[in-house]
Write a protein that holds these residues in place. Sequence first.
Motif, PDB file in Angstrom:
ATOM      1  N   LEU A  22       0.830  -1.201   0.000  1.00 30.67           N
ATOM      2  CA  LEU A  22       0.000   0.000   0.000  1.00 30.67           C
ATOM      3  C   LEU A  22       0.866   1.252   0.000  1.00 30.67           C
ATOM      4  N   THR A  80      -5.659  -6.416  -0.514  1.00 29.00           N
ATOM      5  CA  THR A  80      -4.606  -5.405  -0.637  1.00 29.00           C
ATOM      6  C   THR A  80      -4.540  -4.855  -2.058  1.00 29.00           C
ATOM      7  N   SER A  83      -7.413  -2.429  -2.442  1.00 29.86           N
ATOM      8  CA  SER A  83      -7.145  -1.158  -1.758  1.00 29.86           C
ATOM      9  C   SER A  83      -6.069  -0.359  -2.483  1.00 29.86           C
ATOM     10  N   ARG A  84      -5.055  -1.037  -2.969  1.00 33.97           N
ATOM     11  CA  ARG A  84      -4.001  -0.344  -3.708  1.00 33.97           C
ATOM     12  C   ARG A  84      -4.544   0.263  -4.999  1.00 33.97           C
ATOM     13  N   GLN A  86      -7.298   1.638  -5.489  1.00 33.99           N
ATOM     14  CA  GLN A  86      -8.052   2.871  -5.285  1.00 33.99           C
ATOM     15  C   GLN A  86      -7.174   4.107  -5.447  1.00 33.99           C
ATOM     16  N   SER A  93      -6.125  -4.809 -10.392  1.00 36.41           N
ATOM     17  CA  SER A  93      -6.926  -4.229  -9.311  1.00 36.41           C
ATOM     18  C   SER A  93      -8.310  -3.831  -9.810  1.00 36.41           C
ATOM     19  N   THR A  97     -11.668  -5.351  -8.298  1.00 30.27           N
ATOM     20  CA  THR A  97     -12.668  -4.421  -7.772  1.00 30.27           C
ATOM     21  C   THR A  97     -14.025  -4.650  -8.419  1.00 30.27           C
ATOM     22  N   SER A 132     -16.609   0.544  -1.062  1.00 27.40           N
ATOM     23  CA  SER A 132     -15.333  -0.109  -0.789  1.00 27.40           C
ATOM     24  C   SER A 132     -15.502  -1.234   0.226  1.00 27.40           C
ATOM     25  N   HIS A 136     -14.795  -5.243  -0.457  1.00 30.04           N
ATOM     26  CA  HIS A 136     -13.877  -6.030   0.370  1.00 30.04           C
ATOM     27  C   HIS A 136     -14.611  -7.180   1.063  1.00 30.04           C
ATOM     28  N   PRO A 225      -6.867   1.980   4.818  1.00 28.62           N
ATOM     29  CA  PRO A 225      -6.892   0.732   4.037  1.00 28.62           C
ATOM     30  C   PRO A 225      -6.452  -0.490   4.830  1.00 28.62           C
ATOM     31  N   MET A 228      -9.216  -1.664   7.023  1.00 27.90           N
ATOM     32  CA  MET A 228     -10.211  -2.337   6.188  1.00 27.90           C
ATOM     33  C   MET A 228      -9.762  -3.761   5.854  1.00 27.90           C
ATOM     34  N   ILE A 229      -8.516  -3.902   5.441  1.00 25.62           N
ATOM     35  CA  ILE A 229      -8.008  -5.211   5.015  1.00 25.62           C
ATOM     36  C   ILE A 229      -8.011  -6.203   6.170  1.00 25.62           C
TER      37      ILE A 229
END
Length: 272
Positions: A22, A80, A83-84, A86, A93, A97, A132, A136, A225, A228-229
């Motif tokens: 991240l 991850t 999140s990356r 975003q 990604s 997503t 988001s 996830h 992030p 969240m993860i």
Amino acid sequence: MISAGVRAFLVAMLIALPALMLPGVSADTTQMIALLALLAAMLTFVEYVSVFPSFVEFRDAPPFNRMRFLTLFLTIVTLTLVSRGQGEPNGLSALLTAVGGQLGLLLDFPFSPVRLMLLTLPADAPETLQQSLRTHAGLAYVISVLSTMLVWGLVHAMQWPLRNGAFNFWVNLPLFDPTAGGDVLYRLKRDSHVNVALGFLLPFLIPAVLKAASAMMDPISFDDPQTMIWTMTAWAFLPASMIMRGVALMRIAELIEEKRRRAYAQAELLVA
């Protein structure tokens, strides 16, 4: 020793992975995660390099722990990457997503675990944060369900754990005392049922606990992030791991029951 070292390295990398991938992670956070990764690696190395078990179950009954680690690894890597993406989007990604968004919408119905997790957000949470979290949660939950089904299939299809030789009860279940009282078969089945039941209930109970805790203290901030993860990973992986353990314990109970039946049958033949 090499095998223990490899396991320790993989565990350390797993813990450090979100911080490494991240962008914009602070130095203090990096140092704390590095310390946690080092501690986890040391515990893993000591556990697997030692002849005597301590607390890790099924350490000599592959591929059970490997499947659990793979589930955890796949969940963390997937979340991850989402999140990356975003902040630094790329093709992979974007694909994850999109898939996670569709899975989240599919699982977002009344009283579902995903809907309950969304209810832990504040009422004024922005739509982007809700999307988001839904993405996830959808990915993590589906990965855990599929992994649990795969473990159940492998346990029965591969004749686990007999395929790898005799099952050492003490090494693989160090926290289970067969002399504690009561029939071992009954206790194994009871523990199996409890683990499976808790595994099914925890995805519903964890959001309720988070919501109740937010009334007494500051709620978890899903804006970060890493929060969240790790929250989504724990929410999905812990129940899946408990169900996997329940499946494994039931399999051990079935083997003991089968061995008893054979012993009783042989005893009856000798008497006859």
